[in-house]
Structure formats: structure tokens, C-alpha cells
Design an enzyme around this catalytic site. Structure first.
Site, PDB file in Angstrom:
ATOM      1  N   GLN A  80     -70.342  78.665  43.000  1.00 54.92           N
ATOM      2  CA  GLN A  80     -71.150  78.457  44.210  1.00 54.92           C
ATOM      3  C   GLN A  80     -71.662  79.794  44.761  1.00 54.92           C
ATOM      4  O   GLN A  80     -71.740  79.983  45.970  1.00 54.92           O
ATOM      5  CB  GLN A  80     -70.347  77.700  45.258  1.00 54.92           C
ATOM      6  CG  GLN A  80     -70.212  76.220  44.956  1.00 54.92           C
ATOM      7  CD  GLN A  80     -71.565  75.509  44.899  1.00 54.92           C
ATOM      8  OE1 GLN A  80     -72.498  75.849  45.616  1.00 54.92           O
ATOM      9  NE2 GLN A  80     -71.687  74.517  44.027  1.00 54.92           N
ATOM     10  N   SER A  81     -72.011  80.716  43.871  1.00 58.61           N
ATOM     11  CA  SER A  81     -72.483  82.031  44.302  1.00 58.61           C
ATOM     12  C   SER A  81     -73.842  81.949  44.997  1.00 58.61           C
ATOM     13  O   SER A  81     -74.830  81.499  44.405  1.00 58.61           O
ATOM     14  CB  SER A  81     -72.586  82.949  43.080  1.00 58.61           C
ATOM     15  OG  SER A  81     -73.318  84.114  43.401  1.00 58.61           O
TER      16      SER A  81
END
Ligand code: PLP
Length: 340
Positions: A80-81
Site C-alpha cells: 500500500q505504498s
């Protein structure tokens, strides 16, 4: 006139981002016996691919990539960068290919930032966290062998070029504060890979600002984050043309809110996200800004004197604090279970 006009920059962001007061949230806290005047800097509204702090770094990183004739960006991060998502959007905007090396397992349903990575046309490669570096090296070699010119962007975009985006951001925020006639007692924000923090520190030095910048650590102990930010701030100060050696003791970090670790949502983050949403209609994220704002609320409740500047007693209004919103809201949709 910017004192940083000499730094090569590829425009990607809608700037300046808004800087405005949080009147309902400040009134709510005052009613709870916590006097404070809260303001917010809206880097969730940088405009590129749903926004966030990485856009400012990418303006300078992209300038470097394009100057070197790169046709492909490579970077790395968590599933989930936000950094990977904004890099993918920047690549799309600049007409470059984008390869992302993500640590972990592909989820069954791509959501949040990962869904957006794919939408922006990035090619995603999966690897274990330990295997990330060799995987990146192999990928760069494969791309070169196939005739591409890849440009590697470090984790979080946090090298001196990326961090310079936040030195420039200090100039922007100080100009807004001047225009509004406000002087802040402190600037508080989420600090993780250190580029935002280093840029704010180096920029404050370059501009002669004495407003303390306090990073709430997301995933590292105090001494480790201080050392990392001091080294990067030193490197960044040199890069922007205002050399100075920063020591760990110069870097303000509060690592008291690490909770269950990176990306583990607890009551601190839940309360922070909810109160900001319900008092102001502003969306924080579960991993970074939720934790940082939760930490700020706790400091205000327990030791607000840490945020005033020692000019006698903290007054009736309490400290005047600028919370720097660094974005991240797309991750909320991947944390629906934990946040509600
Ligand atoms: C990356 C990120 C941060 C931390 O910034 P660093 O420069 O890595 O310290 C804070 N908030 C959000 C939403 C981020 O995506």
C-alpha cells in the site's frame, strides 16, 4: 522569488497547497480542556494521482531522470505504498514506463494504492522484503539489456534530490503564514523514510526559520530516525546550496506512537482519523497521518508545553500548531476492516 530557483524541477503538483485553520477541531479540543490553535498544510491536495507528499519529491527526482534521458522509472515499497502510487502517476504524466518492486504477496483483490498503481499502467513485481535489493538490481539489468534506460528512485523518494522538495515546501508555507499573519509554535508531521523531515529541517535552516519541526516516527525508534534524518538533512543542505552539518540532537523526533508496528492500526489511529473526519471533513490515512495526528493529540493532552516555544506561560489560546498533512488517504480503502 525563490532562493531555490536554481534546482532543476519538473512540474507535477498544484502549488501552493492550501494552508488553513481547523476551527471546529480546535474548538472541540478547547472544550475538552485542551487549548490549541490548530492549522493544517494540505499536501494531501498536491493533485497528482490523488496527491500526497511524494509529489513534491518527484518534481525534483523526475527532473533528474529526464535530464539523464531515462525512459523508465523503477522504485520500491510496501503493497500500500503511497510513494509507489505517486511514482506510477508521475511516470504516466511524463510518458515514462514504471516498474514497482513491492514487498509481500499479491492480494486476491487489488485495492487502495495497488489498484491505482495498476490503473496508472505500472508493472508490478512481487518479492519478499529481504529479497528486495537483489530483485531491484536484477530488474534494472533486465531493462538495460532490453534497451531501456531505467532511473532508480530510492525507497520513499528519500535521497537529497527528493528531500529538496520539502526544503522548497518550507519556503511556500512560510510565505503563506506571512500572508495570513500567523506565526506557528511548531510544525508536526509523520516521519518515516526521512525525506520529508530532512527537507523541512534543511529548508528551515536555509530560510532562517526557527519554527521547530517535530516528526512523529511511524516505524523507527527515536535514535535511529534522528541519525537517519540528520545525515540526509546534511546531504540535502549541501545539495540546495546552504551547507550545514546536522547532528542527531538537532532532529526533533517523537517515537512514542509506534504501536503494534508499521501499518498496524490501533485505537490511536482510529480516533485520529475519526475526529479529523467528523470535525473538519478531512480524510487522514491509517498508516502515516492517522498515527502522526494521534500522536499530536496525545502530546497536546499530556504535555502541550512541548509545543509552545518557551515564551513564558502557554497562553489562553494554547500553542499554535501546523499539522502538515502528507496524504495517504487511498490506503484507507485497503484498511476498511481496521479503521471503522
Ligand atoms: C511517505 C509518507 C510519509 C512519510 O514521509 P517520509 O518522507 O518517507 O518520511 C508520511 N505520510 C504519508 C501519507 C506518506 O505516504
Amino acid at each position: 522569488m525563490s532562493i531555490f530557483g536554481h534546482l532543476p524541477r519538473h512540474p507535477l503538483a498544484f502549488l501552493p497547497t492550501p494552508l488553513h485553520p481547523l476551527p471546529r477541531l480546535s474548538a472541540l479540543l478547547r472544550k475538552q480542556g485542551v487549548p490549541v490553535e490548530l492549522w493544517i498544510k494540505r499536501d494531501d491536495q498536491t493533485g497528482l494521482g490523488l496527491g500526497g507528499n511524494k509529489t513534491r519529491k518527484l518534481e525534483f527526482l523526475l527532473a533528474g531522470a529526464l535530464a539523464q534521458g531515462a525512459d523508465t522509472l523503477i522504485t520500491t515499497g510496501a503493497v500500500q505504498s503511497n510513494h509507489c502510487r505517486q511514482t506510477a502517476a508521475a511516470a504516466a504524466r511524463a510518458g515514462l514506463a514504471c516498474h514497482l518492486v513491492l514487498g509481500g504477496q499479491p492480494p486476491q483483490e487489488p485495492n487502495g494504492n495497488l489498484l491505482l498503481d495498476m490503473l496508472f499502467g505500472a508493472e508490478v513485481h512481487w518479492t519478499s522484503r529481504e529479497n528486495r535489493l537483489p530483485r531491484l538490481e536484477a530488474l534494472a539489468a533486465e531493462l538495460k539489456a532490453a534497451g531501456n534506460t531505467p532511473y532508480f528512485i530510492t525507497y520513499g523518494g528519500s535521497d537529497r534530490v527528493g528531500a529538496s522538495g520539502y526544503a522548497v515546501a518550507v519556503e511556500e508555507a512560510l510565505a503563506q503564514a506571512r500572508e495570513l499573519g500567523v506565526a506557528f509554535d511548531a510544525i508536526v508531521f509523520a516521519s518515516s523514510s526521512g525525506g520529508t523531515h530532512a527537507g523541512l529541517v534543511a529548508g528551515s535552516w536555509a530560510l532562517g526559520s526557527d519554527v521547530p519541526v517535530l516528526g512523529i516516527s511511524i516505524d523507527e525508534q527515536e535514535a535511529a530516525l534522528q541519525a537517519k534524518v540528520a545525515a540526509l538533512a546534511t546531504d540535502t543542505a549541501l545539495h540546495i546550496g546552504f551547507p550545514r552539518i546536522f547532528k542527531a540532537a538537532d532532529i526533533l523526533v517523537d517515537a512514542g506512537y509506534l504501536g503494534g508496528g508499521y501499518g498496524i492500526v490501533g485505537e490511536l489511529e482510529r480516533e485520529a482519523v475519526r475526529v479529523m473526519a467528523q470535525a473538519e471533513g478531512i480524510v487522514l490515512d491509517p498508516v502515516y497521518t492517522g498515527r502522526a495526528f494521534g500522536g499530536l493529540l496525545d502530546i497536546l493532552r499530556r504535555s502541550p508545553e512541548r509545543l509552545s516555544r518557551g515564551e513564558g506561560e502557554p497562553g489562553e489560546r494554547g500553542p499554535r500548531v501546523l499539522f502538515w498533512h502528507t496524504g495517504g488517504a487511498p490506503a484507507l480503502f485497503a484498511y476498511a476492516e481496521a479503521i471503522r
